[in-house]
Scaffold this active site. Structure first.
Site, PDB file in Angstrom:
ATOM      1  N   GLN A   1     -10.043 -77.148 -22.764  1.00  0.00           N
ATOM      2  CA  GLN A   1      -9.818 -78.584 -22.882  1.00  0.00           C
ATOM      3  C   GLN A   1     -11.042 -79.317 -23.437  1.00  0.00           C
ATOM      4  OE1 GLN A   1      -7.254 -80.509 -19.743  1.00  0.00           O
ATOM      5  NE2 GLN A   1      -7.696 -78.632 -18.610  1.00  0.00           N
TER       6      GLN A   1
ATOM      7  N   ASP B   1     -18.386 -82.465 -12.750  1.00  0.00           N
ATOM      8  CA  ASP B   1     -16.973 -82.338 -13.108  1.00  0.00           C
ATOM      9  C   ASP B   1     -16.829 -82.410 -14.628  1.00  0.00           C
ATOM     10  OD1 ASP B   1     -14.263 -82.090 -12.758  1.00  0.00           O
ATOM     11  OD2 ASP B   1     -13.925 -84.175 -12.166  1.00  0.00           O
ATOM     12  N   GLU B   2     -15.717 -81.911 -15.154  1.00  0.00           N
ATOM     13  CA  GLU B   2     -15.423 -81.956 -16.598  1.00  0.00           C
ATOM     14  C   GLU B   2     -16.595 -81.394 -17.412  1.00  0.00           C
ATOM     15  OE1 GLU B   2     -12.542 -82.599 -17.540  1.00  0.00           O
ATOM     16  OE2 GLU B   2     -11.582 -84.025 -16.192  1.00  0.00           O
TER      17      GLU B   2
ATOM     18  N   ARG C   1       0.152 -81.832 -20.180  1.00  0.00           N
ATOM     19  CA  ARG C   1       0.333 -83.093 -19.444  1.00  0.00           C
ATOM     20  C   ARG C   1       1.709 -83.123 -18.785  1.00  0.00           C
ATOM     21  NH1 ARG C   1      -4.035 -83.416 -18.322  1.00  0.00           N
ATOM     22  NH2 ARG C   1      -4.140 -81.403 -19.396  1.00  0.00           N
TER      23      ARG C   1
ATOM     24  N   LYS D   1      -8.723 -78.814 -10.085  1.00  0.00           N
ATOM     25  CA  LYS D   1     -10.180 -78.757 -10.160  1.00  0.00           C
ATOM     26  C   LYS D   1     -10.844 -79.919  -9.439  1.00  0.00           C
ATOM     27  CE  LYS D   1     -10.730 -81.087 -14.609  1.00  0.00           C
ATOM     28  NZ  LYS D   1     -11.306 -82.276 -13.969  1.00  0.00           N
ATOM     29  N   THR D   2     -10.292 -81.140  -9.590  1.00  0.00           N
ATOM     30  CA  THR D   2     -10.890 -82.292  -8.912  1.00  0.00           C
ATOM     31  C   THR D   2     -10.732 -82.160  -7.405  1.00  0.00           C
ATOM     32  OG1 THR D   2     -10.409 -83.687 -10.835  1.00  0.00           O
ATOM     33  CG2 THR D   2     -10.905 -84.811  -8.767  1.00  0.00           C
TER      34      THR D   2
END
Length: 710
Positions: free
Chosen positions: A255, A224-225, A597, A32-33
Site C-alpha cells: 500500500q 503506524d503506516e 476498500r 494493523k491499527t
C-alpha cells in the site's frame, strides 16, 4: 480492558513482543491499527509503562485522534500527548528546544496562504511575474530545495549576512527566489509545514544533549503506516529510539502509494537489514473483505516485485465474484454505475454504504451527470463536485453572460481574469444599477466612458461579449472555447500552473460536445444552462445518506460495504504519466488499495472510445492481471479488441524498463535485422541501447526493439 482479548495468533505475537526492533507487515483489513493500539494498552496495563514515555506516530490528524480515542477506552483518560503526527511531533520538539538555535519559542507556523503571501512579497521584490513562475510552482520549488537540510543553517544562523550574500551573488533566478523566501521567513521567525520535521531532524543531529534527552524520554517508539514514511521521518524515528532501542513499525509495502511526496517502499522492505535481529510479524487474516474480492486483489498485487510475499485470507464468508463491465463509451459506463447503485439500494443497502473510486478527479464529471439525472444523492470527497468547482462555475457564467447577462454571472467573471474591476468599481456599478433599475452589465455599458471605468479593462470584457452576442449557429463547445481563450482565462490557469483545473475545463468542453450530440439540432445554450442550474443547486438536498465519490488516494484507510472502481483504462488507471517500472508498481498498488476498500462487493468498470486527448481507451492491464477466473465478465471483450489492448499493454510495458535484466555495457544481444552485437551503453532516460553489431556498424535501439539477450 484485556489488551489481548479477541486477537488472533499473529496479532497477539505483535502486541506481546515489546522489546527490540519489530516490523509488522500488515495487509489491508488485517487490523494493523487495532494491533498498534492494543500494544500501547499492553505496555501500559501489563508492563506498567507510563504513557508519557510512549511515542506513537502516524500520518494524519484523523488517524492520531482515532488512536487516542481507542487508547483512552483501554487505559483511561491519561496522558496521550505523544500520540501524534510526524509534523506535530516536530512542532513539539521545536517548541521545547528551538531556542537552542537562537529562535524564540513563540515562532510562527505558516499555513498555505501565509506561504503564498511571503512568496508574493518575494515576487514583488524580484520583479517576477506569474508568467515566469506560478505560485504553485514556486511553493513546490521551495519544498524541493528544502529536501537537502543544508538550508537550515541559513534559516537559523545568528546573522543574516550569509543569506544576503547568497541572494546578491546568485545568478539563477529560482535559487535566488528560494534564498529570498528564506530571508522573509527569518525576518518574522516563521516556519512552514516542511520545516517542522526538517528543523527537528537538524536540531537532533547537531545537538547531542537535546537528542539524548528526547531519546531517553521515549522508551517505546511506535510508527503506524510505515510504508508511507520518508527519509527524514525515518531518521527522526531512528534517533528517538536510539537510547532504548525499542522501535515498533507497522505497515504494508503493498500500500505504498505516496512516493511522489517522498515515501519509499524500501524503508519497510529493508528494515531487517537496517536492524539485524529484528522480529517480523506478518498479518494475513483479513477481517474486511470476502474471499472473492481478495482473490482478485491477491492475483493483482502478486505481479509486483518489490513486496513481501504473502496472500491475504478472508475471515468473512463468501460473496459475489467481482463483476467487470466493459462499456462502449463513458456515458454508457456512467449509466451502468447508476443501475448498479440502484440494484444495491433495492437490495436494502443505504446510499452511504456505496463508494465510487477513480484515479483522478476529472473522471467524476460523467458520473456526476448520471447521478444527478437519476436523483441519487452523492458527495465528492477530497474535491469539489464537478459543477461546483470554481473554474467550471466561471466557464458557465461566461456562457450565461451571453444567454442571460444576469448580475450573479457578471459579478463572478467581470474580473476573472483581473481587469481592474475591483470593489470600488463594483460598488459604483451597483449604485448606478440600483438607481437606474438596470443590470450590472447594463450599468457597465452606460458608463464605459466614465473616468471610474475608463482606467480599467472593462471595455475589453464588453468587446469580447459583443463579438459573440450573435452566437446562433456556433457549436456550444466551440463558443465556450473561444470565450475562455480570448478572455485570457485559459492563459491565467496556465500561469497558475494548475493542471487539474485545465483538465476540468477540457472535461467540460467534452461534456458540451456530448450534450449537443445527444440533444440534437434542437438543443440551445439556454437549455444546457437550465440543466446545469439543476446540477449546481444542491443546498436544499439532504447529503447525509449519500454515495461517496473520491480518488483512490483519498480512500486510503477507509472501507465501504460496496465499492465501484471506474475508468479502469490504460492512460487513466494506470496514469498516462507512468514512465518507469517502479511507478507502474505503485499504480498497481494503488489499484490494489482501491479493491481492498470493499467489504461485501466490488464492481469494476471501464469504457471504450476515445479520450479527450484523442487516444484510444483500452482496458487497464490491471483487469487482465486479476485473471478472468477471478472476475465476472458482464460483457465479453471482442477478441480482436482484447488482442489489440494486450499488444498495446506489452508495448508500453517494454518502454518502462529494459527487456531483460541484467542489461549493461558488454552484454551480448541479437537483433532481428542486424544480427548479433555487444551493448556499448544503456540510456535509461531515453529508453534505448547503443549497440555495436558484429558487422561493424553501431545503432541506437529502443528497449522495446526486436532484441534478445544471448
Amino acid at each position: 480492558m484485556d489488551s489481548l482479548a479477541g486477537l488472533n495468533e499473529a496479532q497477539r505475537r505483535a502486541v506481546t513482543t515489546t522489546e527490540g526492533y519489530v516490523r509488522v507487515v500488515a495487509g489491508a483489513g488485517t487490523g494493523k491499527t487495532r494491533t498498534l493500539t492494543r500494544r500501547y494498552g499492553y505496555l501500559v496495563e501489563a508492563g506498567g509503562v507510563s504513557p508519557g514515555h510512549i511515542l506513537a506516530v502516524t500520518f494524519t490528524n484523523k488517524a492520531a485522534n482515532e488512536m487516542k480515542q481507542r487508547v483512552r477506552s483501554m487505559v483511561g483518560d491519561g496522558d496521550t500527548g505523544y500520540i501524534c503526527t510526524f509534523h506535530a511531533l516536530g512542532l513539539m520538539i521545536l517548541k521545547e528546544d528551538l531556542h537552542t538555535l537562537g529562535w524564540p519559542q513563540n515562532f510562527l507556523v505558516l499555513d498555505e496562504e501565509d506561504k503564498n503571501s511571503l512568496l508574493r512579497t518575494v515576487f514583488e521584490d524580484m520583479g517576477m511575474t506569474l508568467k515566469e513562475m506560478s505560485l504553485h510552482k514556486a511553493a513546490d520549488l521551495t519544498d524541493d530545495m528544502k529536501w537537502d537540510l543544508a538550508y537550515v543553517p541559513l534559516l537559523t544562523g545568528e546573522s543574516d549576512a550569509p543569506l544576503l550574500e547568497l541572494i546578491d551573488r546568485e545568478q539563477n533566478r529560482r535559487k535566488q527566489m528560494f534564498y529570498r523566501y528564506l530571508y522573509e521567513q527569518r525576518k518574522i521567525y516563521a516556519l512552514d509545514f516542511e520545516d517542522l520535521v526538517d528543523m527537528a531532524v537538524a536540531l537532533l543531529r547537531q545537538n547531542q544533549e537535546v537528542r539524548e534527552k528526547w531519546a531517553r524520554r521515549f522508551e517505546y517508539v511506535m510508527v503506524d503506516e510505515f510504508q508511507d514514511i520518508d527519509g527524514k521521518q525515518y531518521e527522526l524515528a531512528d534517533m528517538l529510539s536510539s537510547c532504548h532501542k525499542n522501535l515498533f513499525v507497522v505497515g504494508d509495502p503493498d500500500q505504498t502509494i505516496y512516493t511522489w511526496r517522498g515515501a519509499d517502499v524500501h524503508f519497510i522492505l529493508d528494515f531487517p537489514n537496517r536492524y539485524p535481529g529484528c522480529e517480523t510479524v506478518i498479518l494475513t487474516e483479513n477481517y474486511r473483505s470476502t474471499p472473492q474480492i481478495l482473490a482478485a486483489a491477491n492475483a493483482l498485487i502478486e505481479k509486483n516485485q518489490q513486496r513481501v510475499e504473502r496472500q491475504l485470507h478472508a475471515v468473512n464468508g463468501p460473496g459475489p465474484v467481482p463483476p467487470y463491465y466493459h462499456a462502449k463509451d463513458v456515458g454508457t459506463e456512467a449509466k451502468f454505475v447508476v443501475s448498479r447503485l440502484k440494484e444495491l439500494k433495492a437490495a436494502g443497502n443505504d446510499w452511504r454504504d456505496m463508494a465510487i473510486l477513480y484515479r483522478a478527479h476529472y473522471v467524476s464529471r460523467s458520473l456526476e451527470d448520471a447521478l444527478l439525472h437519476a436523483k441519487i444523492p452523492y458527495a465528492v470527497y477530497g474535491g469539489m463536485e464537478f459543477y461546483g468547482r470554481k473554474e467550471i462555475k466561471d466557464a458557465i457564467c461566461y456562457l450565461r453572460m451571453l444567454a442571460v447577462g444576469d448580475d450573479l454571472a457578471f459579478a463572478r467573471v467581470v474580473n476573472e481574469p483581473r481587469r481592474g474591476v475591483g470593489k470600488k468599481r463594483m460598488a459604483f456599478l451597483r449604485s448606478y444599477a440600483q438607481a437606474k433599475g438596470c443590470t450590472l452589465y447594463g450599468a457597465l455599458l452606460d458608463n464605459l466612458d466614465h473616468p471610474m471605468i475608463q482606467s480599467s479593462d472593462a471595455a475589453g470584457f464588453v468587446s469580447l461579449l459583443r463579438a459573440y452576442e450573435h452566437y446562433d449557429g456556433m457549436k456550444m463547445s466551440e463558443l465556450l472555447s473561444h470565450l475562455l481563450t480570448e478572455s485570457g482565462y485559459m492563459k491565467m490557469l496556465k500561469q497558475l500552473g494548475d493542471g487539474d483545473r485545465l483538465d476540468n475545463i477540457a472535461e467540460l468542453l467534452q461534456s458540451l460536445e456530448e450534450y449537443e450530440t445527444s440533444a440534437g439540432e434542437a438543443c440551445t445554450l439556454e437549455d444546457f444552462l437550465s440543466e446545469v442550474a439543476l446540477f449546481t443547486d444542491r443546498d436544499r438536498e439532504d447529503r447525509k445518506d449519500s454515495v461517496k465519490l473520491m480518488t483512490v488516494h483519498n480512500a486510503k484507510g477507509l472501507e465501504f460495504p460496496h465499492v465501484i472502481v471506474c475508468s479502469l483504462n490504460e492512460g487513466v488507471f494506470p496514469s498516462r504519466k507512468t514512465d518507469t517500472a517502479e511507478r507502474m508498481e505503485e499504480e498497481r498498488r494503488l489499484c490494489y488499495v482501491a479493491c481492498t476498500r470493499a467489504e461485501k462487493s466490488l464492481t469494476l468498470t471501464e469504457a471504450a472510445g476515445v479520450s479527450h486527448e484523442g487516444t484510444a481507451r483500452y482496458p487497464s492491464r490491471f483487469l487482465f492481471e486479476m485473471g478472468k477466473e477471478h472476475l465476472n465478465y458482464l460483457v465479453e471483450l471482442d477478441p480482436t479488441w482484447a488482442g489489440e489492448a494486450r499488444r498495446y499493454i506489452r508495448s508500453t510495458q517494454k518502454r518502462l524498463s529494459p527487456p531483460q535484466d541484467p542489461l549493461g555495457p558488454g552484454v551480448r544481444v541479437e537483433h532481428a535485422l542486424f544480427g548479433k552485437g555487444t551493448v556499448l551503453e544503456v540510456d535509461r532516460d531515453q529508453q534505448c541501447l547503443s549497440i555495436r553489431f558484429d558487422s561493424g556498424r553501431e545503432r541506437t535501439i529502443r528497449f522495446d526493439g526486436p532484441i534478445r539477450l544471448i
